[in-house]
Design a protein around this motif. Structure first.
Motif, PDB file in Angstrom:
ATOM      1  N   MET A  23      49.235  42.920  74.200  1.00  0.00           N
ATOM      2  CA  MET A  23      49.446  42.646  72.785  1.00  0.00           C
ATOM      3  C   MET A  23      50.573  41.621  72.630  1.00  0.00           C
ATOM      4  O   MET A  23      51.593  41.738  73.306  1.00  0.00           O
ATOM      5  N   GLN A  25      50.434  38.563  73.552  1.00  0.00           N
ATOM      6  CA  GLN A  25      50.596  37.776  74.786  1.00  0.00           C
ATOM      7  C   GLN A  25      50.870  36.298  74.495  1.00  0.00           C
ATOM      8  O   GLN A  25      51.480  35.617  75.324  1.00  0.00           O
ATOM      9  N   GLY A  27      53.195  34.422  72.445  1.00  0.00           N
ATOM     10  CA  GLY A  27      54.339  34.755  71.597  1.00  0.00           C
ATOM     11  C   GLY A  27      55.624  34.123  72.078  1.00  0.00           C
ATOM     12  O   GLY A  27      55.646  33.348  73.044  1.00  0.00           O
ATOM     13  N   ARG A  28      56.685  34.494  71.392  1.00  0.00           N
ATOM     14  CA  ARG A  28      57.956  33.774  71.537  1.00  0.00           C
ATOM     15  C   ARG A  28      58.624  33.924  72.897  1.00  0.00           C
ATOM     16  O   ARG A  28      59.548  33.178  73.201  1.00  0.00           O
ATOM     17  N   TYR A  33      54.744  28.514  74.047  1.00  0.00           N
ATOM     18  CA  TYR A  33      54.430  28.962  72.679  1.00  0.00           C
ATOM     19  C   TYR A  33      55.447  28.399  71.692  1.00  0.00           C
ATOM     20  O   TYR A  33      55.088  27.860  70.637  1.00  0.00           O
ATOM     21  N   PHE A  43      55.190  29.385  61.631  1.00  0.00           N
ATOM     22  CA  PHE A  43      54.208  30.355  62.124  1.00  0.00           C
ATOM     23  C   PHE A  43      52.887  30.296  61.357  1.00  0.00           C
ATOM     24  O   PHE A  43      51.808  30.259  61.955  1.00  0.00           O
ATOM     25  N   LEU A  71      42.502  36.263  69.804  1.00  0.00           N
ATOM     26  CA  LEU A  71      42.611  35.233  68.768  1.00  0.00           C
ATOM     27  C   LEU A  71      44.039  35.162  68.245  1.00  0.00           C
ATOM     28  O   LEU A  71      44.638  36.191  67.925  1.00  0.00           O
ATOM     29  N   PHE A  72      44.591  33.973  68.113  1.00  0.00           N
ATOM     30  CA  PHE A  72      45.925  33.849  67.518  1.00  0.00           C
ATOM     31  C   PHE A  72      45.790  33.733  65.999  1.00  0.00           C
ATOM     32  O   PHE A  72      45.234  32.771  65.481  1.00  0.00           O
ATOM     33  N   LEU A  76      48.270  39.678  58.315  1.00  0.00           N
ATOM     34  CA  LEU A  76      48.643  39.439  56.915  1.00  0.00           C
ATOM     35  C   LEU A  76      47.934  38.229  56.303  1.00  0.00           C
ATOM     36  O   LEU A  76      48.139  37.911  55.131  1.00  0.00           O
ATOM     37  N   GLY A  93      61.008  38.441  59.386  1.00  0.00           N
ATOM     38  CA  GLY A  93      59.650  38.951  59.302  1.00  0.00           C
ATOM     39  C   GLY A  93      58.966  38.585  58.000  1.00  0.00           C
ATOM     40  O   GLY A  93      59.467  37.769  57.239  1.00  0.00           O
ATOM     41  N   PHE A 141      40.379  40.262  65.722  1.00  0.00           N
ATOM     42  CA  PHE A 141      41.100  41.442  65.216  1.00  0.00           C
ATOM     43  C   PHE A 141      41.347  41.344  63.722  1.00  0.00           C
ATOM     44  O   PHE A 141      41.220  40.284  63.116  1.00  0.00           O
ATOM     45  N   TYR A 151      52.094  46.666  53.710  1.00  0.00           N
ATOM     46  CA  TYR A 151      52.762  45.373  53.494  1.00  0.00           C
ATOM     47  C   TYR A 151      52.490  44.826  52.092  1.00  0.00           C
ATOM     48  O   TYR A 151      53.366  44.232  51.460  1.00  0.00           O
ATOM     49  N   PHE A 204      44.079  46.986  64.132  1.00  0.00           N
ATOM     50  CA  PHE A 204      45.486  47.358  64.347  1.00  0.00           C
ATOM     51  C   PHE A 204      45.974  48.238  63.197  1.00  0.00           C
ATOM     52  O   PHE A 204      46.193  47.743  62.083  1.00  0.00           O
ATOM     53  N   HIS A 322      52.847  48.500  72.745  1.00  0.00           N
ATOM     54  CA  HIS A 322      53.027  47.705  71.525  1.00  0.00           C
ATOM     55  C   HIS A 322      53.222  46.256  71.986  1.00  0.00           C
ATOM     56  O   HIS A 322      53.144  45.982  73.180  1.00  0.00           O
TER      57      HIS A 322
END
Ligand SMILES: Cc1c2[nH]c(c1CCC(=O)O)Cc1[nH]c(c(CCC(=O)O)c1C)Cc1[nH]c(c(CCC(=O)O)c1C)Cc1[nH]c(c(C)c1CCC(=O)O)C2
Length: 342
Positions: A23, A25, A27-28, A33, A43, A71-72, A76, A93, A141, A151, A204, A322
Motif C-alpha cells: 500500500m 508503494q 509515494g514520498r 516519486y 499532489f 493505480l495512482f 477523495l 493532509g 481502487f 472526510y 479501502f 497500512h
C-alpha cells in the motif's frame, strides 16, 4: 493471463512464494516519486495527469519488481467528482468543503456527472494496461462509502470520525442518503476503471474500525456487499479485495458476508489468528507493520518471515498493514523482498 501470481492467489491458490505489493508503494519515500510530483506541481495535479500518474505507478514496479501495480489516484477524488471542494494543505493532509445535513447531500452532483472529473483517471488505467509488464496485475481502487463519508462530513481526517458519527446520530436518514450516493458513485467509478483495464479492484475502508455493532453491518458491510455484487454482476470474474481496516474480530466472516475474494488485514491482528479465522474462507492480504520499514534491522526480516510462515498453508498476498510512510528507507523494502522471496 490467469497465470499472474496475484490472480492465482486471489482465485484461492496457495503459492510457494506469496506474491507481494505494498500500500502506497508509489509515494514520498521514493526520490523518483518526489521528483515527478514536483514536475506535476502538486499532489492533485499529479492524480489528474495521466502520463505522470502512470509514471509514478510504474516507478516501484521498475525499482522492486512487485507483483501488482496500484493505480495512482486518491479516494477523495470521488467526493470532488460529486461536487465537494478538495485541496491538500501541505504537511496537513486533505481538506474538503463539509456536508452536515440533508441540504448538503441534496446539493451533490448526480452520479452520472462523476466521469466529467474522473476521466483522466481512466486514461491513467488505459496507459498502465498497455505499459505494465505482462506478469504484473493492475489494481484499481476506491474508498469505501463510510471512510469517504467521514472526510466529506468533517472536511478533513479526524482521529475518531466524530463528525460523521454525530451526523449519523442526528439525522440517520440524511446520513444514509449520503452513504447511498457514495455507494452508487463507487460502483460507476470502479466499473469505469475495470472497463479501462483494471484487473482487480480494492475497497479501502480505513475507518471501518470505528463502526461498532449494527453500525458496522449497516455502513461497512452492507455498502461493501452492494458494491461487490454490482461489480460482479457487470464484470464477472473480476476479483475484489476488501480492506475493513481495524475491524478486529469482524475480519472473520467478512469475505463471505461481503462477497469479497480477499480480505486485507491491518497489523493490529495477529497473523496466526487471521490464518485460522480469516484465511479459512479464502485469500488474505497483509500484514507487516509499516513502521518496520523505517526501523529495519533484524526485526524486519524476522517479522516478514513470521508472516509468510503464518499464512503459508493457504492463499496469501504479502502486503503491509497500512501504507508505507515517507520516513521509510527504500533499502528496507529490498530487504523485506529478499526475506519473502529468498
Ligand atoms: C484515507 C485515504 C486517503 N487516500 C487513500 C486512503 C485509504 C488508505 C489509507 O488509509 O491510507 C488511498 C490512497 N492514496 C493514494 C493511493 C495510491 C495508490 C497507492 O500507492 O497505494 C491510495 C490507494 C495516494 C496518496 N494519497 C496521498 C498521498 C501523499 C500525498 C503527497 O504526495 O504529498 C499519496 C501518495 C495523500 C492523502 N490521501 C488521503 C490522506 C489522508 C492523505 C494525506 C496523508 C498522507 O499524506 O499520507 C486520503
Amino acid at each position: 493471463m490467469s497465470q499472474k501470481p496475484i490472480l492465482r492467489a486471489l482465485s484461492g491458490e496457495r503459492l510457494p512464494v506469496p506474491p507481494v505489493w505494498m500500500m502506497r508503494q508509489a509515494g514520498r519515500y521514493l526520490p523518483e516519486y518526489r521528483a515527478t510530483r514536483a514536475q506535476a506541481g502538486d499532489f492533485l495535479s499529479l492524480c489528474y495527469n495521466p502520463d505522470l500518474a502512470a509514471e509514478v505507478t510504474l516507478q516501484p514496479i521498475r525499482r522492486y519488481g512487485f507483483d501488482a501495480a496500484i493505480l495512482f489516484a486518491d479516494i477523495l477524488l470521488v467526493p470532488q467528482a460529486l461536487g465537494a471542494d478538495l485541496w491538500f494543505a501541505t504537511g496537513e493532509g486533505p481538506r474538503l468543503s463539509t456536508i452536515t445535513d440533508a441540504a448538503g447531500v441534496a446539493a451533490l452532483k448526480p452520479v452520472d456527472a462523476i466521469h466529467d472529473t474522473l476521466n483522466p483517471v481512466y486514461e491513467t488505467v488505459r496507459i498502465l494496461a498497455r505499459e505494465l509488464p505482462p506478469e504484473v496485475t493492475l489494481i484499481g481502487f476506491a474508498g469505501a462509502p463510510w471512510t469517504v463519508a467521514t472526510y466529506m462530513i468533517a472536511g478533513r481526517g479526524t482521529p475518531d470520525q466524530g463528525p460523521a458519527h454525530a451526523m449519523k446520530a442526528a439525522d440517520r436518514v440524511a446520513f444514509t442518503q449520503l452513504i447511498e450516493r457514495i455507494t452508487d458513485a463507487t460502483i460507476e467509478y470502479l466499473s469505469a476503471q475495470i472497463e479501462a483495464g483494471a484487473e482487480v479492484v480494492k475497497l479501502f475502508d480505513s475507518w471501518a474500525g470505528s463502526l461498532k455493532g449494527a453500525d458496522f453491518d449497516d455502513f461497512a458491510l452492507a455498502p461493501a456487499r452492494r458494491i461487490i455484487a454490482a461489480i460482479k454482476a457487470r464484470h464477472p470474474g473480476i476479483p475484489v479485495i476488501a480492506f475493513p481496516r481495524e475491524a478486529g474480530p469482524r475480519y472473520a466472516g467478512f469475505a463471505r458476508a461481503s462477497g469479497a475474494d480477499c480480505v486485507a488485514l491491518d497489523n493490529s491482528v495477529s497473523a496466526d489468528w487471521a490464518a485460522a479465522e480469516v484465511q479459512k474462507d479464502g485469500c488474505v492480504q497483509g500484514n507487516l507493520d509499516p513502521r518496520l520499514l523505517v526501523t529495519g534491522g533484524a526485526a524486519l526480516e524476522t517479522e516478514t518471515r513470521r508472516i509468510v510462515q503464518a499464512f503459508s498453508k493457504g492463499p496469501h498476498i504479502f502486503n503491509l498493514g497500512h501504507g508505507i510512510t515517507p520516513e521509510a528507507d527504500p533499502e528496507n523494502v529490498t530487504r523485506m523482498l529478499a526475506a519473502i522471496r529468498g
